[in-house]
Design a protein around this motif. Structure first.
Motif, mmCIF file in Angstrom:
data_model
loop_
_atom_site.group_PDB
_atom_site.id
_atom_site.type_symbol
_atom_site.label_atom_id
_atom_site.label_comp_id
_atom_site.label_asym_id
_atom_site.label_seq_id
_atom_site.Cartn_x
_atom_site.Cartn_y
_atom_site.Cartn_z
ATOM 1 N N SER A 101 -13.966 -2.494 -2.364
ATOM 2 C CA SER A 101 -13.601 -1.493 -3.373
ATOM 3 C C SER A 101 -12.286 -0.838 -2.964
ATOM 4 N N CYS A 102 -11.744 -0.024 -3.870
ATOM 5 C CA CYS A 102 -10.549 0.760 -3.514
ATOM 6 C C CYS A 102 -10.835 1.576 -2.247
ATOM 7 N N ALA A 103 -12.059 2.117 -2.182
ATOM 8 C CA ALA A 103 -12.416 3.003 -1.066
ATOM 9 C C ALA A 103 -12.424 2.281 0.277
ATOM 10 N N HIS A 104 -12.505 0.950 0.269
ATOM 11 C CA HIS A 104 -12.452 0.226 1.543
ATOM 12 C C HIS A 104 -11.102 0.435 2.237
ATOM 13 N N CYS A 105 -10.075 0.710 1.455
ATOM 14 C CA CYS A 105 -8.749 0.955 2.054
ATOM 15 C C CYS A 105 -8.279 2.389 1.837
ATOM 16 N N HIS A 106 -8.967 3.122 0.983
ATOM 17 C CA HIS A 106 -8.607 4.526 0.727
ATOM 18 C C HIS A 106 -9.908 5.328 0.752
ATOM 19 N N HIS A 107 -10.353 5.668 1.960
ATOM 20 C CA HIS A 107 -11.667 6.305 2.074
ATOM 21 C C HIS A 107 -11.534 7.793 2.395
ATOM 22 N N GLY A 128 0.494 -6.587 4.018
ATOM 23 C CA GLY A 128 1.805 -6.433 4.654
ATOM 24 C C GLY A 128 2.158 -5.021 5.089
ATOM 25 N N ARG A 129 1.366 -4.018 4.650
ATOM 26 C CA ARG A 129 1.730 -2.641 4.968
ATOM 27 C C ARG A 129 0.496 -1.789 5.243
ATOM 28 N N SER A 130 0.758 -0.603 5.776
ATOM 29 C CA SER A 130 -0.309 0.351 6.050
ATOM 30 C C SER A 130 -0.630 1.112 4.761
ATOM 31 N N GLN A 143 5.032 4.855 -7.260
ATOM 32 C CA GLN A 143 3.967 4.555 -6.309
ATOM 33 C C GLN A 143 4.363 3.398 -5.387
ATOM 34 N N PHE A 144 3.672 3.310 -4.274
ATOM 35 C CA PHE A 144 3.880 2.330 -3.197
ATOM 36 C C PHE A 144 5.028 2.798 -2.296
ATOM 37 N N TRP A 145 5.087 2.250 -1.095
ATOM 38 C CA TRP A 145 6.126 2.595 -0.125
ATOM 39 C C TRP A 145 7.518 2.294 -0.679
ATOM 40 N N ASP A 146 7.580 1.305 -1.604
ATOM 41 C CA ASP A 146 8.883 0.936 -2.156
ATOM 42 C C ASP A 146 9.038 1.371 -3.617
ATOM 43 N N GLY A 147 8.050 2.065 -4.171
ATOM 44 C CA GLY A 147 8.161 2.609 -5.520
ATOM 45 C C GLY A 147 8.114 1.574 -6.623
ATOM 46 N N ARG A 148 7.402 0.457 -6.409
ATOM 47 C CA ARG A 148 7.471 -0.597 -7.419
ATOM 48 C C ARG A 148 6.547 -0.362 -8.616
ATOM 49 N N ALA A 149 5.742 0.676 -8.606
ATOM 50 C CA ALA A 149 4.956 1.043 -9.799
ATOM 51 C C ALA A 149 5.298 2.482 -10.160
ATOM 52 N N PHE A 298 12.379 3.550 2.741
ATOM 53 C CA PHE A 298 11.003 3.726 2.279
ATOM 54 C C PHE A 298 10.848 5.091 1.635
ATOM 55 N N LYS A 299 9.814 5.175 0.785
ATOM 56 C CA LYS A 299 9.551 6.441 0.109
ATOM 57 C C LYS A 299 9.253 7.519 1.142
ATOM 58 N N ILE A 300 9.740 8.712 0.914
ATOM 59 C CA ILE A 300 9.428 9.823 1.815
ATOM 60 C C ILE A 300 8.015 10.294 1.478
HETATM 61 C C1 HEC Z 1 -6.916 -4.151 1.018
HETATM 62 C C2 HEC Z 1 -6.660 -2.743 1.047
HETATM 63 C C3 HEC Z 1 -6.401 -2.032 -0.248
HETATM 64 C C4 HEC Z 1 -7.192 -1.986 -1.380
HETATM 65 C C5 HEC Z 1 -8.483 -2.741 -1.631
HETATM 66 C C6 HEC Z 1 -6.557 -1.057 -2.261
HETATM 67 N N1 HEC Z 1 -5.428 -0.550 -1.707
HETATM 68 FE FE1 HEC Z 1 -4.230 0.889 -2.452
HETATM 69 N N2 HEC Z 1 -2.860 0.493 -1.064
HETATM 70 C C7 HEC Z 1 -3.026 -0.352 0.007
HETATM 71 C C8 HEC Z 1 -1.747 -0.554 0.666
HETATM 72 C C9 HEC Z 1 -1.508 -1.408 1.905
HETATM 73 C C10 HEC Z 1 -0.792 0.181 -0.065
HETATM 74 C C11 HEC Z 1 0.710 0.254 0.179
HETATM 75 C C12 HEC Z 1 1.318 -1.048 -0.334
HETATM 76 C C13 HEC Z 1 2.799 -0.994 -0.470
HETATM 77 O O1 HEC Z 1 3.377 0.091 -0.467
HETATM 78 O O2 HEC Z 1 3.412 -2.064 -0.607
HETATM 79 C C14 HEC Z 1 -1.545 0.859 -1.141
HETATM 80 C C15 HEC Z 1 -0.985 1.769 -2.043
HETATM 81 C C16 HEC Z 1 -1.729 2.514 -2.939
HETATM 82 C C17 HEC Z 1 -1.246 3.645 -3.700
HETATM 83 C C18 HEC Z 1 0.158 4.231 -3.651
HETATM 84 C C19 HEC Z 1 0.212 5.555 -2.943
HETATM 85 C C20 HEC Z 1 1.608 6.017 -2.697
HETATM 86 O O3 HEC Z 1 1.784 7.136 -2.174
HETATM 87 O O4 HEC Z 1 2.571 5.299 -2.980
HETATM 88 C C21 HEC Z 1 -2.287 4.078 -4.476
HETATM 89 C C22 HEC Z 1 -2.299 5.248 -5.435
HETATM 90 C C23 HEC Z 1 -3.406 3.194 -4.223
HETATM 91 N N3 HEC Z 1 -3.029 2.275 -3.276
HETATM 92 C C24 HEC Z 1 -4.629 3.230 -4.890
HETATM 93 C C25 HEC Z 1 -5.526 2.156 -4.863
HETATM 94 C C26 HEC Z 1 -6.566 1.915 -5.849
HETATM 95 C C27 HEC Z 1 -6.836 2.792 -7.052
HETATM 96 C C28 HEC Z 1 -7.232 0.795 -5.469
HETATM 97 C C29 HEC Z 1 -8.365 0.090 -6.171
HETATM 98 C C30 HEC Z 1 -8.080 -0.383 -7.510
HETATM 99 C C31 HEC Z 1 -6.613 0.332 -4.236
HETATM 100 N N4 HEC Z 1 -5.567 1.171 -3.935
HETATM 101 C C32 HEC Z 1 -7.051 -0.754 -3.510
HETATM 102 C C33 HEC Z 1 -4.207 -0.923 0.387
HETATM 103 C C34 HEC Z 1 -5.276 -1.137 -0.483
#
Ligand code: HEC
Ligand code: HEC
Length: 389
Positions: A101-107, A128-130, A143-149, A298-300
């Protein structure tokens, strides 16, 4: 005549005023019901739930209003969408093999990150990233470290389809959810559909984004201090704040008020994890903008709840805030000869006690009071990652 409060709640987010004019929708704990559109003659108002933000009623240099939440037209933070988003966020049904789930990486136990240098996705694949925190991501312009969304809605569709994260096809996910009566009912109620017509990939992303817009951290010890309660920060944290705002560290110029973030991309020269004598080859913003001046930028990121989201930087190279301080004090990537290093990144003197004070200040930015409840179960019946211990 006003409708009764009970009836109002059943009418989705079409709020009804109470005698004092406030909307009568039931919001999750800690959130306030506010009018998105005021009712006219007591009728027709639209209400939603919002996280309370600190009032800015004086100018002492520390209080600054939060920017408007980044939300697309038509978004509505109704209790129904927030609740649906919460269930989806914790439901492994989102992934191709129902494992993650999302929570597996954002808990919530890890400050809405995962505690890993590099996140691990479906079938044990290393990303590829934390993982950055989701706390206050609703304020990010991109959103993302590089702002691609640009929006959280757009962002949420990324990991679901990414082959290394959740590896799920949108059409398959929609058909899976349509087979789960509780989801069908909740999508239709939240988005106004019938017989499952509201179960769409867009609405999946919209519900998750709506939930994320409630994950707001804005009432830390620092915020109490900024509002005038001098006892809210220890002498050490107060000195840390002074250092943070000083012309020698220049932290404040990038990690600015009120979110201790910035909508810009900067080159600070984070080292390569495998060979720290070289700078990290990840192009970051440069790969998105096609402007070589942004290579390695990278994004601040926000520093709110930073105490909870180790390891640090886009590649998770630093495991403690003390290590981050050492990196900045020695001039960031200065010695690594990273091209176009930002001119605010310069060596400065840092005694052990200054270092401890800056760290104490960063820890004063912790506030998890609006942590949502982790669902005991989700409509798919799949196991929820209840804790990260
Ligand atoms: C396998 C682990 C993993 C899963 C599953 C995952 N994420 Fe992420 N998430 C990441 C990583 C790694 C990044 C950064 C990627 C990048 O910047 O290129 C990220 C970036 C984000 C960001 C951007 C935050 C910011 O400050 O830029 C949000 C919001 C987010 N995730 C929400 C979600 C949601 C909602 C889901 C489920 C639909 C989800 N994530 C599933 C690992 C995960
Ligand atoms: C030139 C702008 C700039 C300045 C000045 C700056 N930072 Fe940063 N900071 C960044 C960027 C960009 C990142 C992300 C870099 C990366 O991941 O490669 C970052 C990352 C961080 C992180 C890790 C955040 C996380 O979620 O992983 C911390 C902590 C931090 N900075 C604290 C500080 C402190 C303390 C100072 C002052 C000593 C400071 N920063 C000065 C731009 C800046």
């Amino acid at each position: 005549m006003r409708l009764s409060a009970g009836l109002c709640i059943s009418l989705m987010a079409i709020g009804c005023g109470s005698s004092d004019g406030s909307p009568q929708i039931q919001c999750p704990k800690g959130l306030r019901a506010v009018w998105l559109t005021e009712p006219v003659d007591g009728k027709g108002g639209v209400a939603e739930c919002q996280a309370p933000l600190p009032p800015v009623d004086m100018d002492n240099g520390l209080l600054k209003p939060f920017p408007a939440l980044n939300r697309p037209a038509g978004s509505l933070n109704s209790p129904e969408r927030i609740e649906l988003g919460r269930l989806l966020f914790f439901d492994p049904v989102l992934s191709g093999d129902n494992s993650i789930s999302c929570a597996h990486c954002h808990h919530p136990d890890r400050g809405f990150a995962d505690g890993l240098d590099f996140s691990v996705g479906i079938r044990g694949q290393r990303t590829g990233r934390s993982a950055p925190t989701v706390w206050n991501s609703a304020f990010n312009k991109e959103q993302f470290w590089d702002g691609r969304a640009t929006t959280l809605e757009e962002q949420a569709k990324g990991p679901i389809q990414s082959p290394v994260e959740m590896d799920q096809k949108p059409a398959e996910l929609v058909s899976e959810l349509k087979k789960i009566p509780a989801y069908v009912e909740q999508f239709d109620r939240a988005f106004g559909g019938q017989g499952g017509s509201a179960v769409t990939f867009d609405n999946i992303a919209a519900a998750i984004a709506t939930f994320e817009r409630t994950i707001i951290s804005a009432s830390s010890a620092f915020d109490r201090f900024a509002a005038g309660d001098t006892s809210a920060l220890s002498p050490s944290a107060r000195n840390g704040l002074k250092l943070f705002r000083s012309v020698s560290t220049r932290c404040f110029e990038c990690h600015g008020l009120p979110n201790f973030a910035n909508q810009d991309y900067k080159i600070i020269g984070v080292p390569n994890v495998k060979d720290p004598t070289k700078y990290d080859a990840d192009l970051g913003r440069g790969a998105i903008s096609m402007d070589a001046g942004y290579n390695f930028a990278f994004k601040i990121p926000t520093l709110r709840n930073i105490e909870k989201t180790a390891p640090y930087m886009h590649n998770g190279i630093y495991h403690t805030l003390e290590e981050v301080m050492d990196f900045y004090a020695k001039g960031g990537g200065h010695d690594l000869m990273v091209p176009n290093l930002d001119d605010k990144i310069r060596k400065f003197d840092l005694s052990m006690s200054d270092r401890a004070d800056l760290v104490a200040f960063m820890k004063s930015l912790t506030d998890e009071s609006l942590t949502p409840e982790i669902p005991a179960q989700v409509p798919s019946g799949l196991p929820v990652l209840r804790s990260f211990k």
